[in-house]
Design an enzyme around this catalytic site. Structure first.
Site, PDB file in Angstrom:
ATOM      1  N   ARG A   1       0.617  -1.249   0.108  1.00  0.00           N
ATOM      2  CA  ARG A   1      -0.006   0.013  -0.114  1.00  0.00           C
ATOM      3  C   ARG A   1       0.980   1.178  -0.109  1.00  0.00           C
ATOM      4  O   ARG A   1       0.509   2.420  -0.570  1.00  0.00           O
ATOM      5  CB  ARG A   1      -0.910   0.090   1.133  1.00  0.00           C
ATOM      6  CG  ARG A   1      -1.890  -1.068   1.243  1.00  0.00           C
ATOM      7  CD  ARG A   1      -2.955  -0.728   0.318  1.00  0.00           C
ATOM      8  NE  ARG A   1      -4.005   0.083   0.608  1.00  0.00           N
ATOM      9  CZ  ARG A   1      -4.919   0.295  -0.098  1.00  0.00           C
ATOM     10  NH1 ARG A   1      -5.008  -0.137  -1.447  1.00  0.00           N
ATOM     11  NH2 ARG A   1      -6.000   1.102   0.222  1.00  0.00           N
TER      12      ARG A   1
ATOM     13  N   ASN B   1      -6.735  -4.480  -7.491  1.00  0.00           N
ATOM     14  CA  ASN B   1      -5.965  -3.457  -6.975  1.00  0.00           C
ATOM     15  C   ASN B   1      -4.411  -3.803  -7.129  1.00  0.00           C
ATOM     16  O   ASN B   1      -3.949  -4.904  -6.425  1.00  0.00           O
ATOM     17  CB  ASN B   1      -6.432  -3.380  -5.580  1.00  0.00           C
ATOM     18  CG  ASN B   1      -5.764  -1.815  -5.105  1.00  0.00           C
ATOM     19  OD1 ASN B   1      -4.658  -1.581  -5.338  1.00  0.00           O
ATOM     20  ND2 ASN B   1      -6.499  -1.359  -3.991  1.00  0.00           N
TER      21      ASN B   1
ATOM     22  N   GLY C   1      -9.461   9.323   2.295  1.00  0.00           N
ATOM     23  CA  GLY C   1      -8.535   8.223   2.179  1.00  0.00           C
ATOM     24  C   GLY C   1      -8.205   7.594   0.774  1.00  0.00           C
ATOM     25  O   GLY C   1      -7.614   6.748   0.307  1.00  0.00           O
ATOM     26  N   ALA C   2      -8.587   8.785  -0.212  1.00  0.00           N
ATOM     27  CA  ALA C   2      -8.539   8.266  -1.673  1.00  0.00           C
ATOM     28  C   ALA C   2      -7.176   8.552  -2.030  1.00  0.00           C
ATOM     29  O   ALA C   2      -6.735   9.703  -1.709  1.00  0.00           O
ATOM     30  CB  ALA C   2      -9.382   9.037  -2.651  1.00  0.00           C
TER      31      ALA C   2
ATOM     32  N   HIS D   1     -13.736   6.118  -8.000  1.00  0.00           N
ATOM     33  CA  HIS D   1     -13.855   4.659  -8.110  1.00  0.00           C
ATOM     34  C   HIS D   1     -14.103   4.195  -6.525  1.00  0.00           C
ATOM     35  O   HIS D   1     -14.273   4.734  -5.603  1.00  0.00           O
ATOM     36  CB  HIS D   1     -12.521   3.933  -8.220  1.00  0.00           C
ATOM     37  CG  HIS D   1     -11.212   4.551  -7.271  1.00  0.00           C
ATOM     38  ND1 HIS D   1     -10.743   5.685  -7.106  1.00  0.00           N
ATOM     39  CD2 HIS D   1     -10.999   3.922  -6.153  1.00  0.00           C
ATOM     40  CE1 HIS D   1      -9.785   5.767  -6.131  1.00  0.00           C
ATOM     41  NE2 HIS D   1      -9.744   4.605  -5.645  1.00  0.00           N
TER      42      HIS D   1
ATOM     43  N   HIS E   1     -29.588  -6.872   8.572  1.00  0.00           N
ATOM     44  CA  HIS E   1     -30.528  -6.028   7.762  1.00  0.00           C
ATOM     45  C   HIS E   1     -29.311  -4.910   7.168  1.00  0.00           C
ATOM     46  O   HIS E   1     -28.850  -4.198   7.834  1.00  0.00           O
ATOM     47  CB  HIS E   1     -31.452  -5.078   8.547  1.00  0.00           C
ATOM     48  CG  HIS E   1     -32.453  -4.283   7.694  1.00  0.00           C
ATOM     49  ND1 HIS E   1     -33.846  -4.552   8.120  1.00  0.00           N
ATOM     50  CD2 HIS E   1     -32.402  -3.393   6.893  1.00  0.00           C
ATOM     51  CE1 HIS E   1     -34.484  -3.510   7.353  1.00  0.00           C
ATOM     52  NE2 HIS E   1     -33.697  -3.001   6.543  1.00  0.00           N
TER      53      HIS E   1
END
Length: 323
Positions: free
Chosen positions: A20, A71, A153-154, A160, A285
């Site tokens: 990452r 990814n 956090g992009a 996307h 739910h």
């Protein structure tokens, strides 16, 4: 290389994902929403910069409208490897799946400015991949989410979604599922169905609704202007959404995101799908939580896990309300 490590005291999991740190980044490090002019790997014509296509929805001319792939800088992956663990600690390989769904071929469009038809295609692609990933018997939970903006956090500005599937049920999910079972055992009713009923009766925290969905500012909102989209009828699994229900979902999601973009000048935010773990037979739910990142968790929140929200949900609902 990905590892799942366990905290010695609490047992809390953390994923150590070295790949990452190698991600390209379109925003500067002080989190200002300042865009760069780097070549975008998500734009048409740059497909060779990403792993091979896994899902694709095209127009009549054969051009892709929505495209999904693994990814390249995944937090988890299927490449099982051995590694040493100090005798004091517990860890295991970070097995899982991480994929990206590019929501439009256009680089600069925001999610709120997509057409209803384009939004529907995004969810159709997500659900197609969800069902495929769920066939892996090592996978226990699949998280679908969207990050927008640097503080959201992009790492890349081209719109996307992400899908991250793990070999374990995350603690937050397990706690939520367990809480639902405990409520049903005591009250004999689904707590989310009860929330829908209560909010419709009070009306103070309703942001909008249509035939199948209601949008509320949750009573115990952790974040300013947080909102939830809940199916009015009891539905356990997000991935079982039919095409007509996807259309109904986007009809209420689009004006909600437009409202966020307009009222807060395109704020960083997260959209998170909450659904029941794979093969789990417990009652649930499903719903969607939208969290604008208008404040920063500080010492008290980080030390206690208790969030301070300066905006009452009743006020948030009045600001976000859609017709």
């Amino acid at each position: 290389m990905s590892e799942i490590r366990y905290d010695l005291i609490t047992g809390k999991r953390v994923i150590i994902a070295t790949e990452r740190g190698k991600r390209p980044y379109d925003f500067n490090v002080n989190y200002e929403e300042k865009k760069n002019n780097n070549t975008c790997p998500f734009c048409p014509g740059n497909e060779e910069m990403t792993p091979p296509t896994l899902v694709e929805i095209k127009d009549k001319k054969g051009n892709w409208l929505v495209r999904g792939f693994e990814n390249k800088f995944a937090a988890v992956n299927r490449d099982l490897k051995s590694f040493e663990v100090p005798s004091l600690y517990k860890a295991e390989y970070g097995y899982g799946v991480a994929e990206v769904i590019v929501e439009s071929p256009e680089h600069d469009v925001t999610f709120g400015s997509l057409s209803l038809g384009q939004m529907q295609k995004v969810f159709m692609a997500i659900i197609e991949r969800y069902k495929k990933i769920a066939q892996d018997d090592k996978i226990k939970y699949i998280q679908v989410f969207k990050n927008f903006g640097a503080r959201g956090g992009a790492s890349l500005e081209h719109g996307h979604w992400q899908i991250i599937a793990t070999s374990f049920i995350p603690d937050v999910v397990e706690k939520e599922v367990t809480g639902i079972q405990e409520y049903i055992k005591k009250k004999g009713k689904c707590p989310y169905c009860e929330i829908v009923k209560c909010e419709k009766e009070e009306g103070k925290r309703i942001i909008g609704e249509n035939e199948n969905f209601i949008v509320i500012a949750p009573y115990a909102s952790q974040y300013p202007y947080e909102s939830w989209i809940i199916p009015k009828e009891h539905q356990e699994r997000f991935e079982e959404l039919k095409e007509e229900n996807i259309a109904n979902l986007t009809e209420i999601l689009k004006p909600l995101i437009e409202k966020y973009e307009r009222e807060f000048n395109f704020p960083p935010y997260n959209i998170v799908v909450h659904t029941v773990p794979i093969s789990d037979i417990r009652n649930y739910h499903w719903h969607i939580e939208i969290i604008p990142r208008l404040t920063v968790a500080a010492g008290f929140e980080l030390g206690t896990g208790v969030y301070i929200n300066p905006v009452p949900p009743e006020l948030a609902a009045s600001v976000l309300r859609i017709e």
